[in-house]
Write an enzyme that holds these catalytic residues in place. Structure first.
Site, short mmCIF file in Angstrom:
data_model
loop_
_atom_site.label_atom_id
_atom_site.label_comp_id
_atom_site.label_asym_id
_atom_site.label_seq_id
_atom_site.Cartn_x
_atom_site.Cartn_y
_atom_site.Cartn_z
N GLY A 31 0.77 -1.24 0.00
CA GLY A 31 0.00 0.00 0.00
C GLY A 31 0.80 1.28 0.00
O GLY A 31 0.24 2.36 -0.20
N CYS B 260 -13.64 3.45 -28.67
CA CYS B 260 -14.98 4.02 -28.74
C CYS B 260 -15.64 4.08 -27.37
O CYS B 260 -16.60 3.37 -27.09
CB CYS B 260 -15.83 3.21 -29.71
SG CYS B 260 -15.06 3.10 -31.32
N GLU B 261 -15.09 4.93 -26.50
CA GLU B 261 -15.62 5.15 -25.15
C GLU B 261 -15.24 6.58 -24.77
O GLU B 261 -14.10 6.98 -24.97
CB GLU B 261 -14.91 4.23 -24.12
CG GLU B 261 -15.10 2.76 -24.31
CD GLU B 261 -16.37 2.21 -23.68
OE1 GLU B 261 -17.00 2.94 -22.89
OE2 GLU B 261 -16.73 1.08 -24.01
N TYR C 118 0.19 -1.67 -12.24
CA TYR C 118 -1.22 -1.72 -12.64
C TYR C 118 -1.42 -1.09 -14.02
O TYR C 118 -2.42 -0.44 -14.28
CB TYR C 118 -2.11 -1.07 -11.56
CG TYR C 118 -1.85 -1.65 -10.19
CD1 TYR C 118 -2.26 -2.95 -9.91
CD2 TYR C 118 -1.15 -0.95 -9.22
CE1 TYR C 118 -1.99 -3.52 -8.66
CE2 TYR C 118 -0.87 -1.51 -7.97
CZ TYR C 118 -1.30 -2.79 -7.71
OH TYR C 118 -1.03 -3.34 -6.49
N GLU D 80 4.41 -6.29 1.80
CA GLU D 80 4.06 -6.69 0.43
C GLU D 80 3.88 -5.49 -0.48
O GLU D 80 2.78 -5.24 -0.96
CB GLU D 80 2.73 -7.46 0.45
CG GLU D 80 2.63 -8.58 1.45
CD GLU D 80 1.17 -9.02 1.66
OE1 GLU D 80 0.24 -8.23 1.41
OE2 GLU D 80 0.98 -10.16 2.10
N PRO D 81 4.93 -4.75 -0.75
CA PRO D 81 4.76 -3.59 -1.63
C PRO D 81 4.67 -4.00 -3.10
O PRO D 81 5.37 -4.92 -3.55
CB PRO D 81 6.05 -2.78 -1.40
CG PRO D 81 7.06 -3.81 -1.00
CD PRO D 81 6.32 -4.92 -0.30
N GLY D 82 3.78 -3.36 -3.82
CA GLY D 82 3.68 -3.59 -5.27
C GLY D 82 4.01 -2.30 -6.00
O GLY D 82 5.11 -2.10 -6.50
N ARG D 83 3.04 -1.40 -5.98
CA ARG D 83 3.18 -0.10 -6.65
C ARG D 83 4.47 0.62 -6.29
O ARG D 83 5.16 1.17 -7.15
CB ARG D 83 1.99 0.78 -6.26
CG ARG D 83 1.92 2.11 -6.96
CD ARG D 83 0.88 3.02 -6.31
NE ARG D 83 -0.38 2.35 -6.05
CZ ARG D 83 -1.39 2.26 -6.92
NH1 ARG D 83 -1.27 2.83 -8.10
NH2 ARG D 83 -2.50 1.63 -6.60
N TYR E 143 -9.70 4.69 -12.06
CA TYR E 143 -9.45 5.26 -10.72
C TYR E 143 -9.40 6.79 -10.74
O TYR E 143 -8.98 7.39 -9.74
CB TYR E 143 -8.10 4.77 -10.18
CG TYR E 143 -7.90 3.29 -10.13
CD1 TYR E 143 -8.75 2.46 -9.39
CD2 TYR E 143 -6.84 2.70 -10.80
CE1 TYR E 143 -8.53 1.10 -9.35
CE2 TYR E 143 -6.61 1.33 -10.75
CZ TYR E 143 -7.47 0.54 -10.01
OH TYR E 143 -7.24 -0.81 -9.96
C1 LIG Z 1 -2.62 -5.42 -4.01
C2 LIG Z 1 -2.03 -6.00 -2.79
C3 LIG Z 1 -0.76 -5.60 -2.36
C4 LIG Z 1 0.05 -4.54 -3.06
O1 LIG Z 1 -0.53 -3.27 -2.99
P1 LIG Z 1 0.33 -2.01 -3.45
O2 LIG Z 1 -0.54 -0.85 -3.16
O3 LIG Z 1 0.61 -2.15 -4.89
O4 LIG Z 1 1.56 -1.99 -2.63
C5 LIG Z 1 -0.24 -6.21 -1.23
N1 LIG Z 1 -0.93 -7.15 -0.55
C6 LIG Z 1 -2.16 -7.55 -0.93
C7 LIG Z 1 -2.86 -8.60 -0.15
C8 LIG Z 1 -2.76 -7.00 -2.05
O5 LIG Z 1 -3.98 -7.39 -2.43
#
Ligand SMILES: *Cc1c(COP(=O)(O)O)cnc(C)c1O
Length: 428
Positions: A240, A344-345, A373, A274-277, A317
């Site tokens: 997050g 076409c949107e 994403y 658990e970082p993604g973004r 978003y």
């Molecule tokens: C989507 C998700 C993440 C990653 O979220 P980011 O905002 O991209 O860091 C981590 N853990 C879980 C369970 C998720 O669903």
């Protein structure tokens, strides 16, 4: 170190690769990722979390290209996954099974069996129904599933409605107050070994206070469970962490680490995040070409060959992505422009009301912050071939996923004989 995306010789570069030349080589639109940008973000986070013994698991759903996962795995990351497909991607990219955590709000029995067979490190379970099912699947296989309970701490992460996940009304997790009942139930199940709790309160969070409240709740519940005789030896703090797309303030990593230390640092638990973004968002861009310019009453419409099917975040978003010409022709114009695609949107736009330098047909533009994403949410809507992904490292580049060809696009469909063979009786 040079910033991953920077100006050189009047145009935008990715590390030491001239993006104008790259566009000529691979065609547009295309995603381009910088290895150094991802690795730098990983190292910055590891620098503050390693001293606390926090394991960093890359949330693969942000960008599941195997080359991206492998880049982060080489830097030291494990993987947080939400489907069998993502487990397969992570394993193929070289992530050891024991460093994979399987999140996801509704796993199927087949996915559970696959993950057990692979020997993944942990299942984050989000309901009693799922716990019961996992227990049954594991017993059937003669295994014991390592389980963490995903709790919902009822904290508002203060982010966009569609990416907040930790409030009571969201579908994710189990109300944290129900944790004791959950662990009591798990204790009677031979197929599960539950000693962990996890949470994930949302995405693109730039204020640290929601993390602090959520982690404090986790701490209190850990102490309460232990007092009741339950062993909790691992806490998964979720992802997050937000990034800068426009004028947000980037969360201070030292401050984040301090919060982790002050809330859950003294519990003697293994910890993970658990970082993604955060790891990949600003490590990627979408490069598009201007295909048409249409002057409107109050604004110009700049049509590019990139569209909502390539990058859906603006319309899904209401997300802001900075957009810039690769090679600006001059200063920003006084008249605003909408950067839109050919789909076409009315919702097909990449940016609205932007003050950009003059853009002409054939010019290249970069949509910044498209590493998370982006490609993973792309579709072939309007029968548009999926855009390729290119990874840069120094002066090298590699097409890590080629553009879907029209032949491949057509070959995905199969037309039944009764529609093509006139000799077949059509029935009545
Ligand atoms: C989507 C998700 C993440 C990653 O979220 P980011 O905002 O991209 O860091 C981590 N853990 C879980 C369970 C998720 O669903």
């Amino acid at each position: 170190m040079t910033p991953a995306f920077h100006d050189r010789d009047g145009g935008l570069f990715a590390e030491d690769v001239d993006l104008t030349a790259l566009a000529e080589a691979v065609g547009t639109p295309f995603f381009c990722y910088s290895s150094a940008a991802m690795t730098d973000r990983y190292k910055a986070l590891a620098a503050v979390l390693d001293p606390l013994g926090v394991d960093i698991l890359f949330a693969v759903k942000a960008n599941s290209n195997q080359a991206v996962i492998a880049t982060l795995a080489a830097a030291g990351a494990g993987a947080d996954v939400v489907s069998e497909g993502e487990i397969r991607q992570a394993l193929a990219a070289g992530v050891p099974a024991r460093r994979i955590v399987f999140a996801g709000v509704a796993k199927t029995a087949a996915e559970m069996a696959f993950a057990l067979e692979a020997g993944i490190g942990q299942f984050n379970v989000e309901s009693f129904a799922e716990l019961t099912m996992l227990d049954a699947v594991a017993r059937e296989m003669g295994r014991v599933a390592p389980v963490g309970l995903r709790v919902n701490p009822d904290v508002d992460a203060g982010t966009h409605e569609k990416i907040t996940t930790g409030r009571k009304e969201n579908k994710f997790g189990v109300d944290i107050a129900a944790a004791p009942a959950f662990f009591a139930a798990a204790a009677d199940m031979a197929g599960v070994d539950a000693r962990s709790m996890s949470l994930h309160i949302g995405s693109q969070i730039t204020q640290l206070e929601p993390f602090e409240r959520a982690y404090r709740g986790l701490r209190e519940m850990t102490l309460a469970l232990r007092a009741a005789g339950v062993t909790i030896d691992h806490l998964d703090l979720g992802g997050g962490l937000g990034i800068v797309y426009a004028d947000e303030t980037a969360p201070d990593l030292n401050q984040y680490a301090r919060i982790v230390r002050d809330t859950v640092g003294d519990l003697g638990c293994r910890l993970s995040v658990e970082p993604g973004r955060f790891l990949v968002g600003n490590a990627g861009i979408l490069v598009c070409q201007v295909i048409l310019v249409k002057p409107g009453e109050t604004r110009d419409f700049i049509f590019t060959d990139g569209a909502m099917n390539d990058l859906i975040r603006p319309t899904l978003y209401e997300a802001y992505h900075a957009i810039r010409p690769l090679r600006p022709r001059g200063p920003a114009q006084a008249r605003p422009a909408d950067i839109v695609g050919p789909v076409c949107e009315s919702g097909d736009y990449l940016g609205k009301g932007r003050y950009l330098p003059t853009l002409e047909v054939g010019d290249l533009v970069a949509v910044m912050g498209a590493g998370a994403y982006g490609a993973v949410m792309a579709s072939t809507y309007n029968s548009r071939p999926l855009a390729p992904e290119v990874l840069v490292a120094g002066a090298r580049h590699h097409v890590i996923r080629p553009r879907l060809s029209y032949a491949e696009l057509l070959a995905r469909d199969s037309v039944p004989l009764w529609l093509t063979d006139q000799t077949v009786d059509h029935g009545a």
